[in-house]
Every structure is written in structure tokens, then in C-alpha cells.
Enzyme design. Structure first.
Site, PDB file in Angstrom:
ATOM      1  N   GLY A   1     -29.550  19.404   0.905  1.00  0.00           N
ATOM      2  CA  GLY A   1     -29.928  20.432   1.608  1.00  0.00           C
ATOM      3  C   GLY A   1     -31.131  20.957   0.925  1.00  0.00           C
ATOM      4  O   GLY A   1     -31.823  22.110   0.993  1.00  0.00           O
TER       5      GLY A   1
ATOM      6  N   ASP B   1     -26.552  19.111  -3.235  1.00  0.00           N
ATOM      7  CA  ASP B   1     -27.720  18.438  -3.504  1.00  0.00           C
ATOM      8  C   ASP B   1     -27.919  17.746  -5.010  1.00  0.00           C
ATOM      9  O   ASP B   1     -26.836  18.330  -5.617  1.00  0.00           O
ATOM     10  CB  ASP B   1     -29.061  19.172  -3.413  1.00  0.00           C
ATOM     11  CG  ASP B   1     -30.396  18.080  -3.243  1.00  0.00           C
ATOM     12  OD1 ASP B   1     -30.834  17.216  -3.920  1.00  0.00           O
ATOM     13  OD2 ASP B   1     -30.930  18.275  -1.905  1.00  0.00           O
TER      14      ASP B   1
ATOM     15  N   ARG C   1     -30.341  17.452   7.445  1.00  0.00           N
ATOM     16  CA  ARG C   1     -31.802  17.490   8.333  1.00  0.00           C
ATOM     17  C   ARG C   1     -32.640  16.705   7.374  1.00  0.00           C
ATOM     18  O   ARG C   1     -32.961  16.929   6.106  1.00  0.00           O
ATOM     19  CB  ARG C   1     -32.287  19.071   7.935  1.00  0.00           C
ATOM     20  CG  ARG C   1     -33.604  19.017   8.977  1.00  0.00           C
ATOM     21  CD  ARG C   1     -33.918  20.421   9.057  1.00  0.00           C
ATOM     22  NE  ARG C   1     -34.531  20.996   7.761  1.00  0.00           N
ATOM     23  CZ  ARG C   1     -35.305  22.251   7.656  1.00  0.00           C
ATOM     24  NH1 ARG C   1     -35.251  23.126   8.829  1.00  0.00           N
ATOM     25  NH2 ARG C   1     -35.593  22.743   6.697  1.00  0.00           N
TER      26      ARG C   1
ATOM     27  N   HIS D   1     -32.751   9.340   7.253  1.00  0.00           N
ATOM     28  CA  HIS D   1     -34.168   8.583   7.527  1.00  0.00           C
ATOM     29  C   HIS D   1     -34.569   8.107   6.179  1.00  0.00           C
ATOM     30  O   HIS D   1     -35.204   7.196   6.151  1.00  0.00           O
ATOM     31  CB  HIS D   1     -34.967   9.217   8.306  1.00  0.00           C
ATOM     32  CG  HIS D   1     -35.802  10.187   7.696  1.00  0.00           C
ATOM     33  ND1 HIS D   1     -37.453  10.476   8.111  1.00  0.00           N
ATOM     34  CD2 HIS D   1     -35.778  11.071   6.454  1.00  0.00           C
ATOM     35  CE1 HIS D   1     -37.812  11.427   7.553  1.00  0.00           C
ATOM     36  NE2 HIS D   1     -36.927  11.660   6.462  1.00  0.00           N
TER      37      HIS D   1
HETATM   38  C1  LIG Z   1     -36.327  15.274   2.693  1.00  0.00           C
HETATM   39  S1  LIG Z   1     -35.518  16.329   1.577  1.00  0.00           S
HETATM   40  C2  LIG Z   1     -34.835  17.089   3.041  1.00  0.00           C
HETATM   41  C3  LIG Z   1     -34.456  18.614   2.348  1.00  0.00           C
HETATM   42  C4  LIG Z   1     -33.643  19.293   3.348  1.00  0.00           C
HETATM   43  N1  LIG Z   1     -32.549  18.923   3.905  1.00  0.00           N
HETATM   44  C5  LIG Z   1     -34.574  20.084   4.450  1.00  0.00           C
HETATM   45  O1  LIG Z   1     -34.548  19.707   5.437  1.00  0.00           O
HETATM   46  O2  LIG Z   1     -35.470  20.857   4.041  1.00  0.00           O
HETATM   47  C6  LIG Z   1     -34.291  14.797   1.103  1.00  0.00           C
HETATM   48  C7  LIG Z   1     -33.333  15.794   0.189  1.00  0.00           C
HETATM   49  O3  LIG Z   1     -32.400  14.698  -0.277  1.00  0.00           O
HETATM   50  C8  LIG Z   1     -31.923  15.050  -1.649  1.00  0.00           C
HETATM   51  N2  LIG Z   1     -31.257  13.806  -2.221  1.00  0.00           N
HETATM   52  C9  LIG Z   1     -31.687  12.722  -2.555  1.00  0.00           C
HETATM   53  N3  LIG Z   1     -30.627  11.806  -3.217  1.00  0.00           N
HETATM   54  C10 LIG Z   1     -29.542  12.446  -2.806  1.00  0.00           C
HETATM   55  C11 LIG Z   1     -28.196  12.233  -3.332  1.00  0.00           C
HETATM   56  N4  LIG Z   1     -27.775  10.965  -3.647  1.00  0.00           N
HETATM   57  N5  LIG Z   1     -27.187  13.289  -3.132  1.00  0.00           N
HETATM   58  C12 LIG Z   1     -27.592  14.346  -2.627  1.00  0.00           C
HETATM   59  N6  LIG Z   1     -28.776  14.606  -2.373  1.00  0.00           N
HETATM   60  C13 LIG Z   1     -29.877  13.891  -2.461  1.00  0.00           C
HETATM   61  C14 LIG Z   1     -33.167  15.100  -2.565  1.00  0.00           C
HETATM   62  O4  LIG Z   1     -33.086  15.845  -3.567  1.00  0.00           O
HETATM   63  C15 LIG Z   1     -34.124  16.059  -1.312  1.00  0.00           C
HETATM   64  O5  LIG Z   1     -33.539  17.488  -1.422  1.00  0.00           O
END
Ligand SMILES: C[S@@+](CC[C@H](N)C(=O)[O-])C[C@H]1O[C@@H](n2cnc3c(N)ncnc32)[C@H](O)[C@@H]1O
Length: 447
Positions: free
Chosen positions: A266, A288, A335, A339
Site C-alpha cells: 500500500g 508494506d 493497487r 503487475h
Molecule cells: C507501484 S507501488 C504501489 C503503491 C500503492 N499500492 C499505490 O497504489 O500507490 C508498489 C509497492 O509495493 C511495495 N512492495 C514491494 N515489495 C513488497 C513486498 N515484498 N511486500 C510488500 N510490499 C512490497 C513497494 O514498497 C511499493 O510501495
């Protein structure tokens, strides 16, 4: 279908667009209209008309232009990235904004931005030929509706004095800068990656000759400003997703007060903020990586401190690659997260949720939807002939190229409905519905 029939489609939809704006007392913005907001911007009906116009206009261009030119222009796309990157790096849009409506001659622009006159002339003419900036007198340029998006909305002197913090969240300057820098560096490696399967996890890793993941790269010393730039890019991109779409996605109205919604990956909770504003009676857990905790608390402390105080919204450090600690939530929500992950990992992530889901739990995913360019056998076309079934560059919009970004950075992909059905069946979920939109809403229930 004849070319003139295609042009008629263009004309009839243009008239519809003008009528839609006239209905709310506005006219369709021109390239000279610098203000970015309009009552019609968020209207899905207007969006649909716009998509048809863009799809038809692009098809007219690809049909009429000599094909040898088309192919050469397409393959030179990387030069646009370079030109935009230079314009952004040297703050052309900010200098022109400060100069006012008469704009600046390249001699004066050169003095203000600190780049030689000839380079400015070439970059500006390249971009003005693509309707980004406008040449009002020979070698004198002004901003237009597109170029103003590169403004950093700060005085030029401040931008130059504090280049590391120049990106705010309300412009696309960070997106341009990131793409022309971090992303451009990786792009030559996609084909090398394909020629050497198994050597590196992603083209990104190959480019950096390092096994560090994309997110870890931003945490490396010296990259703090890159992280700030990427965060500004994400926030400015996220601001285009309307808050209703998030509330509607989780079907907030149908949830009992106190129902738990987990926003996985998130970040600092921008999607949660939209849901909280629409449905403050639910309970939200933002998950997160641990390093996001501080930023999340700061963001919520400033924007909605009561949500933290009442524990309506909490932050839980958690990697979704590990077993899920929150059992039986009403909604597990992602969200623009899945991908970023290849199919095998998405199966693992969704299995962890299936392991703790209640029979009534829903898994809601907001991600781009890849659609076929042709009609699927046995189905009817949803768009006017002779347009591509996914409306080509209009329908896929930025998410067409974003699919390639996902490939380069994470060896992952934007998915078709069929891809998601396959992943669901491997992880114990069933895809109930797909609602198209700028981000599609995929709703899954337990099998
Ligand atoms: C593209 S961002 C999307 C953020 C948010 N959902 C939004 O819509 O604004 C992807 C998120 O996935 C988190 N992330 C990456 N690897 C992760 C993991 N193993 N567990 C939890 N979160 C993770 C990143 O820190 C980042 O905040």
C-alpha cells in the site's frame, strides 16, 4: 472500410466531444489552453469519445503516411525520450513559465537555463514539431498545454539551488526525468536479456550488473534523490486514479461497519486514503515493507491524524511473499502492485492470502488490463469499425509501454483477463468479474 469513413468517425466523435463540453458551458481545450482542469475531465463518457477520436486519428495517420516514414519514425521513438529528458533537466518549461506569454528567444532561454543556444534550438524544434512547446516567432518559444506538465511549479532559482528536491507531486516532471534517466539506462538490455536467458533475473539487473532489486536500488547511498523522484512520479501518476474507483472497487457500500480491508503493498496509503474518505466506518491495515512505516505515519499524521489515533488505519510492516498474518479480512486489496511480479510470484502471493481467507473474503486487484487488438472468436466487437478492438494507443494509453517497463524492471507483465484466470486457478481463487477502466478492477472470491 474506406479512409473517408474513418475520417467521418473522427468528425462525428469530434462533434460529440464539443457537445459534451458545451453542455457544461466549456469548450474543448486547445493546445494553447494552459489550465489543466475541466469539469469534463473525469467524465467516463467524455473519456470514451476522446479514446475513439485518438484511435481513429492514429489509424488515419498510420494509413496515410508513407509507410517507410512511419516505420523509421517509430523506431526513432527513443529520440523523443532524449529530447524530453533534456527539456526537463534544463527546466525549459519553468523558464518559459516565468517569462510569461511572450515566451523567450533561444538566446535568452540559453542564458536562463545554462545550456548552449544550438542545443536548445534543436531540442525545441524537435518538440515543437510534435506539439510540445510552441514556436511563436522564429526561435522564440512559449509553453503549451503539454509542456506545462513539465513545470516543477517552483521558482527557477529555487530549482537550480536545490536540484535534489526539485520534484513535487503535482507535475509530471518527475515522470519525464525518471523515464529519460533510470528507465532509458535499462532499455538497451531487453534484447540482450532475451539473448542470454537465465543469466540475470531481469534486464534491470543485467544493466546494473547487480542482483539488487529495483526497490533496493533506490535505497542505495547516493540514490536518495532518485527515490524522492520516483515517489513524486508515483504520487503524480496515482493522482489520476479517481477516488470513487477505489471505493467502488472494494464495494465499500456492501461492507459491514468495522470490516477489515488490507491494502497490500500500500506504500504510504494513498489508495487507503481514498477508501477511508469514502468509507470511514471500515478498518484499514496498510501493509508494506518496514521502511515505509515512517513515511506512512508522517503522511497520515498530516492528512488524517484522527484515523491513526482511533486505529481506524494502521500500518503493518509485512512482505506479501511471507504468510499473511491478517486472517479472514473482508477485502485483500492491491493497487498497481501485482503487475510488478512475475506469474509464479503472484501465485505464491495469492496462495498466502487464500490460506487465511474466510469463505466470504474478496481479493480485489486494481491493475491495468491488456486487451486483444482483435475481436475474440465468438464475441461481438465493442468498438466502432474499423478501429482496433483495444483502441490501440488510445485504449492501452500509458499502460501499453508500461508493460515493457514491467518486463525490463521486474521480468513481469501487464495481464489479460485470461492470464489472471490462470493465476487464480493455480492459487485457489476464482475470478468473479473484471471491470474495465484506467485501471481494471479484478474481483476474486475463494473457490
Ligand atoms: C507501484 S507501488 C504501489 C503503491 C500503492 N499500492 C499505490 O497504489 O500507490 C508498489 C509497492 O509495493 C511495495 N512492495 C514491494 N515489495 C513488497 C513486498 N515484498 N511486500 C510488500 N510490499 C512490497 C513497494 O514498497 C511499493 O510501495
Amino acid at each position: 472500410m474506406s479512409l473517408s469513413a474513418l475520417a467521418e468517425l473522427l468528425l462525428s466523435n469530434t462533434k460529440e466531444l464539443e457537445a459534451a463540453y458545451a453542455k457544461v458551458g466549456e469548450t474543448v481545450p486547445t493546445l494553447e489552453t494552459l489550465s489543466q482542469t475541466s469539469a469534463s475531465d473525469a467524465d467516463p463518457a467524455v473519456d470514451q469519445i476522446r479514446d475513439i477520436i485518438v484511435a481513429a486519428a492514429h489509424q488515419v495517420i498510420q494509413t496515410v503516411r508513407p509507410v517507410h516514414e512511419t516505420l523509421q519514425l517509430e523506431v526513432m521513438g527513443v529520440l523523443s525520450t532524449n529530447a524530453l529528458g533534456i527539456a526537463e533537466e534544463y527546466n525549459f518549461a519553468d523558464a518559459l513559465a516565468e517569462a510569461g506569454p511572450k515566451g523567450l528567444h533561444i538566446d535568452e532561454l540559453s542564458a536562463r537555463v545554462g545550456l548552449d543556444i544550438q542545443s536548445i534550438e534543436r531540442v525545441m524544434r524537435f518538440l515543437a514539431s510534435r506539439h510540445i512547446f510552441k514556436e511563436v516567432l522564429p526561435n522564440t518559444f512559449v509553453n503549451n498545454r503539454i509542456s506545462t506538465l513539465m513545470q516543477k511549479n517552483k521558482p527557477l532559482a529555487e530549482i537550480k539551488a536545490n536540484p535534489d528536491t526539485r520534484y513535487s507531486e503535482d507535475t509530471l516532471a518527475a515522470a519525464v526525468s525518471y523515464t529519460a534517466d533510470d528507465l532509458l539506462l535499462v532499455t538497451p538490455y531487453l534484447s540482450k536479456f532475451l539473448r542470454n536467458p537465465g543469466e540475470w533475473e531481469t534486464p534491470f539487473n543485467m544493466a546494473h550488473q547487480s542482483h539488487a532489486k529495483f526497490w533496493e536500488y533506490f535505497d542505495q547511498p547516493g540514490n536518495e534523490w532518485r527515490l524522492r523522484r520516483f515517489a513524486a512520479f508515483m504520487k503524480s501518476a496515482g493522482s489520476h486514479y479517481t477516488s470513487e474507483s477505489v471505493g467502488e472497487a472494494i464495494n465499500g457500500k456492501s461492507l459491514a461497519p468495522g470490516s477489515v480491508v488490507v491494502d497490500l503493498g500500500g506504500s504510504t496509503g494513498h489508495a487507503t486514503m481514498s477508501m477511508y474518505k469514502s468509507f470511514p466506518n471500515l478498518k484499514y491495515i496498510i501493509q508494506d515493507l518496514p521502511e515505509l512505516e515512517k513515511g506512512t505515519k508522517e503522511y497520515w499524521g498530516a492528512e488524517a491524524p484522527e484515523a491513526l489515533q482511533s486505529s481506524t488505519v494502521t500500518f503493518m510492516p509485512h512482505s506479501f511473499l511471507d504468510p499473511q498474518p491478517v486472517k479472514g479480512a473482508a477485502v485483500y486489496f492491491f493497487r498497481v502492485v501485482l503487475h510488478n511480479w512475475p506469474d509464479k510470484k503472484v501465485v505464491q502471493i495469492m496462495k498466502h492470502l487464500r490460506d487465511v481467507a474466510a469463505p466470504t473474503s474478496k481479493l480485489v486487484v486494481l491493475d491495468p488490463l491488456q486487451e486483444y487488438t482483435c475481436v475474440e472468436p465468438g464475441k461481438k466487437s465493442k468498438v466502432p469499425a474499423p478501429l482496433l478492438e483495444n483502441l490501440g494507443i488510445a485504449g492501452t494509453s500509458v499502460f501499453g509501454p508500461v508493460d515493457f517497463q514491467m518486463w525490463m524492471l521486474f521480468n513481469s507483465r501487464e495481464r489479460t483477463e485470461e492470464n489472471f484466470r490462470g493465476i487464480a486457478s493455480e492459487s485457489g481463487w476464482k475470478l468473479d468479474s473484471v471491470k474495465p477502466g484506467m485501471l481494471a478492477t479484478y474481483t476474486f472470491s475463494v473457490v
